[in-house]
Design a protein around this motif. Structure first.
Motif, PDB file in Angstrom:
ATOM      1  N   THR A 186      43.035   4.648 -49.365  1.00 54.60           N
ATOM      2  CA  THR A 186      41.787   4.370 -48.318  1.00 54.60           C
ATOM      3  C   THR A 186      41.924   3.211 -48.208  1.00 54.60           C
ATOM      4  OG1 THR A 186      40.407   5.820 -49.294  1.00 54.60           O
ATOM      5  CG2 THR A 186      41.108   6.984 -47.738  1.00 54.60           C
ATOM      6  N   GLY A 196      39.639   6.685 -43.557  1.00 53.76           N
ATOM      7  CA  GLY A 196      39.509   8.460 -44.145  1.00 53.76           C
ATOM      8  C   GLY A 196      39.818   9.364 -42.952  1.00 53.76           C
ATOM      9  N   ALA A 197      39.617   9.443 -42.100  1.00 55.78           N
ATOM     10  CA  ALA A 197      39.728  10.391 -41.113  1.00 55.78           C
ATOM     11  C   ALA A 197      41.187  10.452 -40.687  1.00 55.78           C
ATOM     12  CB  ALA A 197      39.142  10.265 -39.981  1.00 55.78           C
ATOM     13  N   ASP A 240      43.317  11.247 -43.380  1.00 54.53           N
ATOM     14  CA  ASP A 240      43.171  13.096 -43.462  1.00 54.53           C
ATOM     15  C   ASP A 240      44.779  13.471 -42.411  1.00 54.53           C
ATOM     16  OD1 ASP A 240      41.647  12.980 -45.356  1.00 54.53           O
ATOM     17  OD2 ASP A 240      40.120  14.028 -44.418  1.00 54.53           O
ATOM     18  N   GLY A 291      35.527   8.943 -55.999  1.00 57.95           N
ATOM     19  CA  GLY A 291      34.978  10.275 -55.109  1.00 57.95           C
ATOM     20  C   GLY A 291      34.602  11.860 -55.107  1.00 57.95           C
ATOM     21  N   PRO A 292      34.092  12.181 -54.722  1.00 57.51           N
ATOM     22  CA  PRO A 292      34.060  13.357 -53.506  1.00 57.51           C
ATOM     23  C   PRO A 292      34.639  13.480 -52.402  1.00 57.51           C
ATOM     24  CG  PRO A 292      31.927  12.539 -53.247  1.00 57.51           C
ATOM     25  CD  PRO A 292      32.822  11.693 -54.126  1.00 57.51           C
ATOM     26  N   ARG A 293      34.716  12.899 -51.234  1.00 66.24           N
ATOM     27  CA  ARG A 293      36.168  13.033 -50.440  1.00 66.24           C
ATOM     28  C   ARG A 293      36.913  12.988 -51.411  1.00 66.24           C
ATOM     29  NH1 ARG A 293      38.748  15.219 -47.708  1.00 66.24           N
ATOM     30  NH2 ARG A 293      38.709  14.933 -45.712  1.00 66.24           N
ATOM     31  N   ALA A 294      37.630  12.193 -51.987  1.00 61.91           N
ATOM     32  CA  ALA A 294      38.814  11.704 -52.321  1.00 61.91           C
ATOM     33  C   ALA A 294      39.581  12.681 -53.348  1.00 61.91           C
ATOM     34  CB  ALA A 294      39.308  10.326 -52.967  1.00 61.91           C
ATOM     35  N   ARG A 295      38.520  13.341 -53.587  1.00 57.75           N
ATOM     36  CA  ARG A 295      38.963  14.764 -54.546  1.00 57.75           C
ATOM     37  C   ARG A 295      39.545  16.096 -53.768  1.00 57.75           C
ATOM     38  NH1 ARG A 295      35.805  12.331 -58.783  1.00 57.75           N
ATOM     39  NH2 ARG A 295      33.913  13.267 -57.915  1.00 57.75           N
ATOM     40  N   ARG A 296      38.601  15.935 -52.902  1.00 52.96           N
ATOM     41  CA  ARG A 296      38.310  17.593 -51.611  1.00 52.96           C
ATOM     42  C   ARG A 296      40.264  16.634 -51.108  1.00 52.96           C
ATOM     43  NH1 ARG A 296      35.615  20.502 -49.495  1.00 52.96           N
ATOM     44  NH2 ARG A 296      35.928  21.525 -47.382  1.00 52.96           N
ATOM     45  N   ARG A 297      40.594  15.933 -50.298  1.00 52.62           N
ATOM     46  CA  ARG A 297      41.121  15.206 -49.858  1.00 52.62           C
ATOM     47  C   ARG A 297      42.615  15.942 -50.525  1.00 52.62           C
ATOM     48  NH1 ARG A 297      40.314  10.415 -48.888  1.00 52.62           N
ATOM     49  NH2 ARG A 297      39.551  11.247 -46.534  1.00 52.62           N
ATOM     50  N   GLU A 316      42.943  19.624 -50.779  1.00 51.90           N
ATOM     51  CA  GLU A 316      43.650  20.744 -49.451  1.00 51.90           C
ATOM     52  C   GLU A 316      45.151  19.605 -49.063  1.00 51.90           C
ATOM     53  OE1 GLU A 316      42.245  20.670 -45.128  1.00 51.90           O
ATOM     54  OE2 GLU A 316      40.744  18.614 -46.364  1.00 51.90           O
TER      55      GLU A 316
END
Length: 268
Positions: free
Chosen positions: A106, A127-128, A131, A171-177, A180
């Motif tokens: 991102t 970010g959105a 995704d 970051g946590p959002r990147a690891r979740r991405r 997923e």
């Protein structure tokens, strides 16, 4: 575990007169002859230094090699319309013989938002948008019908094999991405202990999506100057769960970086 070794292509230079396009061809040939697994291109529209277009760079590297994998390190998906990005990705897969590794990120805030504004893209919404692009990308690349975020239905032709997706970001959002959507996760400068901890987190996250844990690629911090000692450091990464290490460029120039990579490949 076998550890794959990659290197970053010389796509950016503080000196606008530097012959970087010629370096890309020479660097890719050198990497393949040295037995490296992959070469990677950084990506941006307006960065903090002159930078080549990543897709053109990877096409150039693919054209002068036969085995070497080529990787976006990393593609800013949200900077482009999803369908256009898919068209470029599919074309690279076609011309390279399915050698593409699709790193996705991102963006580094250090570059500012001028490139995003110049492209007519929203920096805060990146970010959105990333995704959403990752949701439709597999069908778009494969030439299957896909409905974009604005409701437009499109089928791209010719279709291509969807390359492995590797999501970057610490970051946590990147690891979740990554858990997923992706086959892999890219981290920059992490220690072996950090990699092991992230591997456990990624495995747990992936289970919530009913997916396998993403494989881990590390853009390495500075390594020991001696290839044997550096190889021992890389063995720690392999033991921690990393599948690939990408060597960062040397201030001494790409030639020094690639010569070291060649010595390191022999020492692994």
């Amino acid at each position: 575990m076998t550890l794959h070794l990659g290197a970053i292509l010389p796509t950016s230079s503080p000196d606008p007169a530097h012959p970087i396009l010629g370096d890309v061809r020479a660097a890719a040939r050198f990497a393949e002859q040295a037995g490296l697994e992959s070469v990677w291109s950084t990506d941006h529209l307006v960065a903090s230094a002159p930078i080549l277009d990543s897709t053109v760079t990877l096409a150039t590297a693919a054209a002068v090699t036969d085995r070497l994998r080529i990787g976006y390190g990393v593609l800013l998906l949200a900077l482009r319309p999803a369908a256009w990005a898919a068209k470029q990705i599919g074309a690279l897969q076609y011309v390279s013989g399915n050698r593409l590794l699709l790193g996705v990120g991102t963006g580094n805030p250090a570059h500012g938002d001028i490139g995003w504004r110049a492209a007519g893209a929203s920096f805060p919404e990146r970010g959105a948008r990333t995704d959403e692009a990752l949701r439709v990308l597999p069908d778009l690349v494969a030439g299957k019908p896909a409905t974009l975020a604005d409701g437009v239905a499109v089928t791209l032709s010719p279709g291509a094999t969807m390359p492995p997706v590797l999501v970057a970001g610490d970051g946590p959002r990147a690891r979740r991405r990554a858990a997923e959507f992706a086959d892999g996760w890219i981290t920059i400068g992490a220690s072996p202990a950090d990699v092991a901890a992230s591997a456990r987190e990624l495995s747990t996250l992936a289970q919530t999506f009913g997916r396998n844990a993403p494989a881990i690629t590390v853009v390495a911090p500075p390594l020991a100057a001696a290839p044997r000692q550096a190889a021992d450091q890389l063995a720690e990464y392999a033991a921690s769960g990393a599948e690939r290490v990408i060597l960062a460029p040397s201030p001494a120039g790409w030639e020094a970086s690639y010569e070291f990579a060649a010595e390191l490949q022999l020492a692994l």
